[in-house]
Design a protein around this motif. Structure first.
Motif, PDB file in Angstrom:
ATOM      1  N   GLY A  11       0.787  -1.229   0.000  1.00  0.00           N
ATOM      2  CA  GLY A  11       0.000   0.000   0.000  1.00  0.00           C
ATOM      3  C   GLY A  11       0.812   1.268   0.000  1.00  0.00           C
ATOM      4  O   GLY A  11       0.355   2.327  -0.441  1.00  0.00           O
ATOM      5  N   GLY A  12       2.049   1.166   0.508  1.00  0.00           N
ATOM      6  CA  GLY A  12       2.931   2.319   0.435  1.00  0.00           C
ATOM      7  C   GLY A  12       2.542   3.479   1.326  1.00  0.00           C
ATOM      8  O   GLY A  12       2.728   4.633   0.963  1.00  0.00           O
ATOM      9  N   SER A  13       2.033   3.181   2.513  1.00  0.00           N
ATOM     10  CA  SER A  13       1.648   4.307   3.386  1.00  0.00           C
ATOM     11  C   SER A  13       2.867   5.137   3.772  1.00  0.00           C
ATOM     12  O   SER A  13       2.782   6.366   3.867  1.00  0.00           O
ATOM     13  CB  SER A  13       0.935   3.793   4.636  1.00  0.00           C
ATOM     14  OG  SER A  13       1.812   3.112   5.509  1.00  0.00           O
ATOM     15  N   ASN A  14       4.011   4.484   3.960  1.00  0.00           N
ATOM     16  CA  ASN A  14       5.224   5.262   4.252  1.00  0.00           C
ATOM     17  C   ASN A  14       5.650   6.064   3.030  1.00  0.00           C
ATOM     18  O   ASN A  14       6.129   7.193   3.150  1.00  0.00           O
ATOM     19  CB  ASN A  14       6.359   4.332   4.690  1.00  0.00           C
ATOM     20  CG  ASN A  14       6.297   4.027   6.180  1.00  0.00           C
ATOM     21  OD1 ASN A  14       6.591   4.883   6.998  1.00  0.00           O
ATOM     22  ND2 ASN A  14       5.880   2.831   6.522  1.00  0.00           N
ATOM     23  N   MET A  15       5.487   5.491   1.838  1.00  0.00           N
ATOM     24  CA  MET A  15       5.834   6.195   0.602  1.00  0.00           C
ATOM     25  C   MET A  15       4.998   7.476   0.484  1.00  0.00           C
ATOM     26  O   MET A  15       5.521   8.554   0.187  1.00  0.00           O
ATOM     27  CB  MET A  15       5.565   5.311  -0.614  1.00  0.00           C
ATOM     28  CG  MET A  15       5.695   6.029  -1.932  1.00  0.00           C
ATOM     29  SD  MET A  15       4.647   5.307  -3.222  1.00  0.00           S
ATOM     30  CE  MET A  15       3.017   5.713  -2.604  1.00  0.00           C
ATOM     31  N   ALA A  88      10.392   1.282   1.388  1.00  0.00           N
ATOM     32  CA  ALA A  88       9.197   1.651   2.172  1.00  0.00           C
ATOM     33  C   ALA A  88       8.181   0.526   2.064  1.00  0.00           C
ATOM     34  O   ALA A  88       7.336   0.497   1.178  1.00  0.00           O
ATOM     35  CB  ALA A  88       8.626   2.962   1.643  1.00  0.00           C
ATOM     36  N   GLY A  89       8.308  -0.445   2.934  1.00  0.00           N
ATOM     37  CA  GLY A  89       7.429  -1.605   2.846  1.00  0.00           C
ATOM     38  C   GLY A  89       7.810  -2.517   1.697  1.00  0.00           C
ATOM     39  O   GLY A  89       7.000  -3.253   1.158  1.00  0.00           O
ATOM     40  N   ILE A 109      12.830   1.665   6.587  1.00  0.00           N
ATOM     41  CA  ILE A 109      12.136   1.767   7.863  1.00  0.00           C
ATOM     42  C   ILE A 109      11.753   0.366   8.309  1.00  0.00           C
ATOM     43  O   ILE A 109      11.291  -0.448   7.516  1.00  0.00           O
ATOM     44  CB  ILE A 109      10.893   2.679   7.811  1.00  0.00           C
ATOM     45  CG1 ILE A 109      10.332   2.862   9.224  1.00  0.00           C
ATOM     46  CG2 ILE A 109       9.820   2.190   6.828  1.00  0.00           C
ATOM     47  CD1 ILE A 109       9.642   4.161   9.450  1.00  0.00           C
ATOM     48  N   HIS A 110      12.022   0.097   9.587  1.00  0.00           N
ATOM     49  CA  HIS A 110      11.752  -1.228  10.137  1.00  0.00           C
ATOM     50  C   HIS A 110      10.906  -1.053  11.400  1.00  0.00           C
ATOM     51  O   HIS A 110      11.231  -0.202  12.248  1.00  0.00           O
ATOM     52  CB  HIS A 110      13.068  -1.946  10.463  1.00  0.00           C
ATOM     53  CG  HIS A 110      12.883  -3.310  11.044  1.00  0.00           C
ATOM     54  ND1 HIS A 110      12.541  -4.399  10.277  1.00  0.00           N
ATOM     55  CD2 HIS A 110      12.964  -3.751  12.321  1.00  0.00           C
ATOM     56  CE1 HIS A 110      12.415  -5.458  11.062  1.00  0.00           C
ATOM     57  NE2 HIS A 110      12.667  -5.093  12.298  1.00  0.00           N
ATOM     58  N   PRO A 111       9.860  -1.870  11.563  1.00  0.00           N
ATOM     59  CA  PRO A 111       8.928  -1.686  12.687  1.00  0.00           C
ATOM     60  C   PRO A 111       9.378  -2.333  13.991  1.00  0.00           C
ATOM     61  O   PRO A 111       8.692  -3.189  14.556  1.00  0.00           O
ATOM     62  CB  PRO A 111       7.641  -2.332  12.168  1.00  0.00           C
ATOM     63  CG  PRO A 111       8.117  -3.404  11.243  1.00  0.00           C
ATOM     64  CD  PRO A 111       9.385  -2.890  10.613  1.00  0.00           C
ATOM     65  N   LEU A 172       2.793   2.369  13.236  1.00  0.00           N
ATOM     66  CA  LEU A 172       2.708   2.889  11.860  1.00  0.00           C
ATOM     67  C   LEU A 172       2.484   4.398  11.860  1.00  0.00           C
ATOM     68  O   LEU A 172       3.053   5.118  11.037  1.00  0.00           O
ATOM     69  CB  LEU A 172       1.592   2.173  11.093  1.00  0.00           C
ATOM     70  CG  LEU A 172       1.603   2.310   9.565  1.00  0.00           C
ATOM     71  CD1 LEU A 172       2.882   1.764   8.953  1.00  0.00           C
ATOM     72  CD2 LEU A 172       0.386   1.614   8.954  1.00  0.00           C
ATOM     73  N   GLU A 175       5.772   5.776  12.305  1.00  0.00           N
ATOM     74  CA  GLU A 175       6.596   5.606  11.096  1.00  0.00           C
ATOM     75  C   GLU A 175       6.389   6.771  10.141  1.00  0.00           C
ATOM     76  O   GLU A 175       7.333   7.294   9.549  1.00  0.00           O
ATOM     77  CB  GLU A 175       6.228   4.303  10.389  1.00  0.00           C
ATOM     78  CG  GLU A 175       6.616   3.055  11.147  1.00  0.00           C
ATOM     79  CD  GLU A 175       6.198   1.797  10.413  1.00  0.00           C
ATOM     80  OE1 GLU A 175       6.180   1.785   9.177  1.00  0.00           O
ATOM     81  OE2 GLU A 175       5.901   0.807  11.110  1.00  0.00           O
TER      82      GLU A 175
HETATM   83  C1  GRF Z   1       5.304  -1.291   7.788  1.00  0.00           C
HETATM   84  O1  GRF Z   1       5.158  -2.035   8.988  1.00  0.00           O
HETATM   85  C2  GRF Z   1       6.742  -0.868   7.665  1.00  0.00           C
HETATM   86  O2  GRF Z   1       7.376  -0.706   8.918  1.00  0.00           O
HETATM   87  C3  GRF Z   1       7.381  -2.004   6.946  1.00  0.00           C
HETATM   88  O3  GRF Z   1       6.398  -2.426   6.006  1.00  0.00           O
HETATM   89  C4  GRF Z   1       5.086  -2.210   6.595  1.00  0.00           C
HETATM   90  C5  GRF Z   1       4.133  -1.636   5.562  1.00  0.00           C
HETATM   91  O4  GRF Z   1       4.629  -0.372   5.204  1.00  0.00           O
HETATM   92  N1  GRF Z   1       8.614  -1.579   6.306  1.00  0.00           N
HETATM   93  P1  GRF Z   1       3.793   0.533   4.137  1.00  0.00           P
HETATM   94  O5  GRF Z   1       2.452   0.797   4.749  1.00  0.00           O
HETATM   95  O6  GRF Z   1       3.667  -0.287   2.867  1.00  0.00           O
HETATM   96  O7  GRF Z   1       4.616   1.759   3.975  1.00  0.00           O
END
Ligand code: GRF
Length: 198
Positions: A11-15, A88-89, A109-111, A172, A175
């Motif tokens: 989904g790329g929420s961090n992106m 990012a994920g 990024i690591h959770p 999250l 993050e």
């Molecule tokens: C998150 O838990 C992140 O820490 C890890 O992947 C998971 C999903 O990240 N790297 P995202 O929502 O796809 O950015």
């Protein structure tokens, strides 16, 4: 400006958090491409909606030949001329050779609060261990998994009634604060450690 490639698998929420912060003033980074290892990565639509070029390099045709997969990644990245990579994920392991090519220019990024809980299922492992604090880390990517120099950490209190899902959701949120803050500093050449909450 520092040209930033972002690698996603889902989904790329961090992106999205990284793209939205780079769109704000004063950021030394500019997104040049979002790369996904699957056409199904939901984050691709979010990148396109923000006018960021996307490219898919499906890992499945390479059937475990990591070097060939990474050669395809390198070829796909070339036209966009990235100066650095943000994972990012991104759920594919990278070889030591690829990490060495991008040494000092690839972050992830690591959770968990590294060096605790490298690998998967970090939230369940923290709960099983009875940890009172947990969180997330941004680190430079090196040959060893989840092992490079730490650039930032955000600490989250563990609650008595937490499940892996409720804990993951609170991590999250952090993050999405930590990763943009670290990338903003990293793109400006600042590799000093950032700890949140400050
Ligand atoms: C998150 O838990 C992140 O820490 C890890 O992947 C998971 C999903 O990240 N790297 P995202 O929502 O796809 O950015």
């Amino acid at each position: 400006m520092v040209r930033v490639a972002i690698f996603i698998s889902g989904g790329g929420s961090n992106m999205v958090a990284l793209l939205d912060d780079m769109a704000r003033s004063g950021h030394a980074g500019i997104p040049c491409v979002v790369l996904a290892n699957s056409e199904d990565a939901g984050g691709l639509a979010h990148a396109s909606a923000r006018g960021v070029p996307t490219v898919v390099v499906d890992h499945r045709p390479f059937a475990g030949d990591r070097a060939a997969f990474e050669a395809a990644i390198t070829a796909a990245l070339d036209p966009f001329a990235p100066d650095m990579i943000c994972l990012a994920g991104f759920m594919r392991k990278l070889t030591a050779e690829f990490a060495d090519q991008w040494a000092g220019r690839m972050i992830n990024i690591h959770p968990s609060l590294l060096p605790k809980y490298k690998g998967l299922n970090t939230h369940a492992r923290a709960l099983e261990a009875g940890d009172h604090v947990h969180g997330c880390s941004v680190h430079e990517v090196t040959a060893a998994l989840d092992d490079g120099p730490i650039l930032g950490q955000a600490v989250v209190e563990v609650r008595q009634d937490d499940t892996p899902e409720t804990l993951a959701a609170r991590v999250l949120v952090q993050e999405h604060i930590l990763y943009p803050a670290v990338l903003r500093r990293f793109a400006a050449g600042d590799r000093s450690l950032l700890i949140l909450p400050s």
